[in-house]
Design an enzyme around this catalytic site. Structure first.
Site, PDB file in Angstrom:
ATOM      1  N   ASP A  14       0.934  -1.313   0.024  1.00 46.17           N
ATOM      2  CA  ASP A  14      -0.127   0.204   0.053  1.00 46.17           C
ATOM      3  C   ASP A  14       0.846   1.184   0.097  1.00 46.17           C
ATOM      4  OD1 ASP A  14      -2.292  -1.471  -0.025  1.00 46.17           O
ATOM      5  OD2 ASP A  14      -2.504  -1.571   2.083  1.00 46.17           O
ATOM      6  N   ARG A  95       2.369   4.785  17.020  1.00 45.02           N
ATOM      7  CA  ARG A  95       1.646   5.676  16.137  1.00 45.02           C
ATOM      8  C   ARG A  95       2.460   7.225  16.654  1.00 45.02           C
ATOM      9  NH1 ARG A  95       1.430   1.270  14.021  1.00 45.02           N
ATOM     10  NH2 ARG A  95       0.183   0.883  12.477  1.00 45.02           N
ATOM     11  N   ASP A 124      -6.019   3.727  13.611  1.00 44.98           N
ATOM     12  CA  ASP A 124      -4.611   4.304  13.261  1.00 44.98           C
ATOM     13  C   ASP A 124      -4.546   5.617  12.660  1.00 44.98           C
ATOM     14  OD1 ASP A 124      -3.198   2.231  14.551  1.00 44.98           O
ATOM     15  OD2 ASP A 124      -2.915   1.066  12.815  1.00 44.98           O
ATOM     16  N   SER A 175      -3.778  -8.790   8.027  1.00 47.40           N
ATOM     17  CA  SER A 175      -3.138  -7.466   8.452  1.00 47.40           C
ATOM     18  C   SER A 175      -2.314  -7.403   9.533  1.00 47.40           C
ATOM     19  CB  SER A 175      -4.094  -6.311   8.370  1.00 47.40           C
ATOM     20  OG  SER A 175      -3.616  -5.043   8.909  1.00 47.40           O
TER      21      SER A 175
HETATM   22  N1  ARG Z   1      -6.469  -2.874  16.502  1.00 45.32           N
HETATM   23  C1  ARG Z   1      -5.473  -2.387  17.039  1.00 45.32           C
HETATM   24  C2  ARG Z   1      -5.399  -1.104  17.551  1.00 45.32           C
HETATM   25  O1  ARG Z   1      -5.966  -0.229  16.850  1.00 45.32           O
HETATM   26  C3  ARG Z   1      -4.346  -2.883  15.952  1.00 45.32           C
HETATM   27  C4  ARG Z   1      -4.216  -2.363  14.906  1.00 45.32           C
HETATM   28  C5  ARG Z   1      -3.192  -2.907  13.882  1.00 45.32           C
HETATM   29  N2  ARG Z   1      -2.900  -2.063  12.939  1.00 45.32           N
HETATM   30  C6  ARG Z   1      -2.722  -2.780  11.597  1.00 45.32           C
HETATM   31  N3  ARG Z   1      -2.661  -1.998  10.573  1.00 45.32           N
HETATM   32  N4  ARG Z   1      -3.021  -3.973  11.589  1.00 45.32           N
HETATM   33  O2  ARG Z   1      -4.274  -0.581  18.026  1.00 45.32           O
END
Ligand code: ARG
Length: 403
Positions: A14, A95, A124, A175
Site C-alpha cells: 500500500d 503511532r 490508526d 493485516s
Molecule cells: N486494533 C489494534 C489497534 O487499534 C491494532 C491495529 C493494527 N493495525 C494494523 N494496521 N494491522 O491498536
C-alpha cells in the site's frame, strides 16, 4: 516550487504504491519516512531502496527502537496499560512516535503535507491525524487509501502497470502490525469470530501447550522501570527484546479478543506480547508491595483513563500529559525484585522483595512475633459499620410503621 509530501512508509504494497499515486494525483514530490520500532523483517536499507525505486525523491529511515522502548513502552508499563483489560496497546504506542518523526521531517524538508496509508475503518488514522494536529497543526494530512480511492485492486494494478519492485502475490492473508512491544494480526479467517486461530497467525510466540519445563527469571525494577534481568543490567529495549524471546518460547502473551475500536466497529484481533505481558505482571506485583493502598486504588482509575486516551489517539493531549506526571510520582517507591515463572502460556509471579516494601512481617504474621494490637480493631469495626447499622434501624422502624 514543487510541493513536498512526507509519507509514513512501511515498505509494503500500500505505501509503496502510495508514493507514485500521490505524485500522480498531486504533482508533489514524495519523501518516504520509514521508522524502525523493532518490527523486524527487512533491513532498513532494503526498505529505503524500495522507496526510491518506487519514485520517492528521498527516503529517510530512522532507527527509533531505543526511543520507542524508553519513551513509549516504559510509560505504558508504568500504567500497566491493558485496553479492555487485555490489549497492551502495541500499535497505539508506535503511532505517536511515527507522528513525531513525520512532523520533524515535514519541518526539516519544508513539506506542506504528510500522508499515511491507513484505511478509514481503524484507529490508526485517528492516532496519526490527532497526533499531527497537536504537533504540527500547520501541516495538512492526507490518506490515499481512505480519501482518494486507492483500493487494494487498484494498488495491485498500479504496481503491475508501473513495474514497481514489490511482490504482490506473496502477501499474507492477514493485516499485521508489529513492534518490540508486540504484534497484532487481523483479517483473513479471523473475521469469523467463532473460528479458532490457525497456527500461521503467530509470529512472536510458540505453542504454549508443549509441556516444556518452566523457566524462572528475576526482574529488577527501579522507580517502576525494569533495569536488570537475572542481575544483568539491561536497557528498556534489551529488556523487552530478551523477554520476548524467553517468554515467547513458553507461549506467554497470546491474546484472542474482540475489540471495541474508537470508530465504533468491533473487530477480532490476535495479539502476541510476551515481553509486555511478563513485564506488566511483574510490575503490577511489585506495586502491590510498595504502593500505599489509596494511591494504588486511585492509580487503577488513572491507568484505565491513560490507556483509553492512548488507544483513542490522544497521546499528545493535556490529560495524558498530566496523568504522566501522576504516574511518575506513583512510581517513586516501586523498586525491588520480582521472580517470575514462565510456563504453559503464563507468566506467574512466585516471589517479590523490595527495600521500599510496605509489607510488614510483624504486622502480617499469625505466628509468634505478631506486633499488631488486635484490641484496636474492635472499636474501628464498630464505627466502620455504624452508618449501615443506623440506616438498617431506620428501615426496620419505617417498615413497622407501614411507611
Ligand atoms: N486494533 C489494534 C489497534 O487499534 C491494532 C491495529 C493494527 N493495525 C494494523 N494496521 N494491522 O491498536
Amino acid at each position: 516550487m514543487t510541493e513536498k509530501v512526507v509519507l509514513a512508509y512501511s515498505g509494503g504494497l500500500d505505501t509503496s504504491v502510495a508514493i507514485g499515486w500521490i505524485a500522480e494525483q498531486t504533482g508533489a514530490e514524495v519523501i518516504a519516512l520509514a521508522v524502525d520500532v523493532g518490527q523486524g523483517g527487512e533491513d532498513l536499507d532494503t526498505v529505503r531502496n524500495r522507496a526510491l525505486a518506487c519514485g520517492a525523491v528521498a527516503a529517510e529511515v530512522v532507527d527509533a527502537r531505543d526511543e520507542f522502548a524508553a519513551e513509549y513502552c516504559m510509560p505504558a508499563l508504568q500504567a500497566n496499560a491493558l485496553y479492555m483489560d487485555r490489549y497492551p496497546l502495541v500499535s497505539a504506542l508506535s503511532r505517536p512516535l511515527i507522528v513525531r518523526h513525520l512532523a520533524r521531517v515535514a519541518r526539516e524538508s519544508g513539506a506542506s503535507t504528510v500522508a499515511h496509508g491507513c484505511t478509514g475503518k481503524g484507529n490508526d488514522q485517528v492516532r496519526f491525524e490527532a497526533g499531527l494536529a497537536a504537533l504540527a497543526p500547520e501541516v495538512v494530512c492526507t490518506a490515499p487509501v481512505r480519501d482518494s480511492g486507492m483500493t487494494r485492486d487498484k494498488a495491485i494494478a498500479f504496481a503491475e502497470e508501473k513495474g514497481l519492485p514489490i511482490n504482490v502475490t506473496s502477501r499474507s492473508p492477514y493485516s499485521i502490525d508489529q513492534n518490540v512491544w508486540g504484534r497484532s494480526c487481523e483479517t483473513g479467517h479471523l473475521e469469523n469470530i467463532w473460528t479458532a486461530p490457525q497456527d500461521d497467525v503467530y509470529g512472536y510466540t510458540e505453542d504454549p501447550a508443549t509441556g516444556k519445563p518452566a523457566d524462572e527469571i528475576t526482574i529488577t525494577f527501579e522507580r517502576g522501570l525494569p533495569v536488570a534481568l537475572d542481575g544483568a543490567a539491561k536497557t528498556p529495549l534489551e529488556m523487552i527484546t530478551e523477554l520476548n524471546q524467553l517468554a515467547g518460547a513458553h507461549g506467554v502473551g497470546r491474546i484472542d479478543m474482540v475489540e471495541d475500536r474508537l470508530i465504533g466497529i468491533k473487530s477480532r484481533e490476535i495479539y502476541e506480547a510476551p515481553g509486555a505481558i511478563t513485564l506488566i505482571a511483574a510490575h503490577a506485583e511489585l506495586e502491590s508491595v510498595c504502593v500505599e493502598r489509596d494511591l494504588a486504588r486511585f492509580k487503577r482509575q488513572a491507568e484505565q483513563r491513560w490507556t483509553e486516551l492512548v488507544y483513542d489517539g490522544l497521546w499528545y493531549s493535556p490529560l495524558k500529559t498530566a496523568l504522566d506526571v501522576f504516574l511518575a510520582e506513583a512510581a517513586r517507591h516501586v523498586t525491588g525484585e520480582v521472580r517470575v515463572q514462565l510456563q504453559g502460556g503464563r507468566a506467574v509471579v512466585t516471589g517479590r522483595r523490595s527495600p521500599a516494601a510496605l509489607y510488614n512481617y510483624e504486622l502480617a504474621t499469625y505466628d509468634t512475633g505478631d506486633m499488631f494490637d488486635q484490641s484496636l480493631a474492635k472499636g474501628f469495626v464498630d464505627l466502620w459499620g455504624l452508618p449501615s447499622k443506623i440506616a438498617a434501624d431506620r428501615d426496620r422502624r419505617m417498615a413497622a410503621s407501614g411507611a
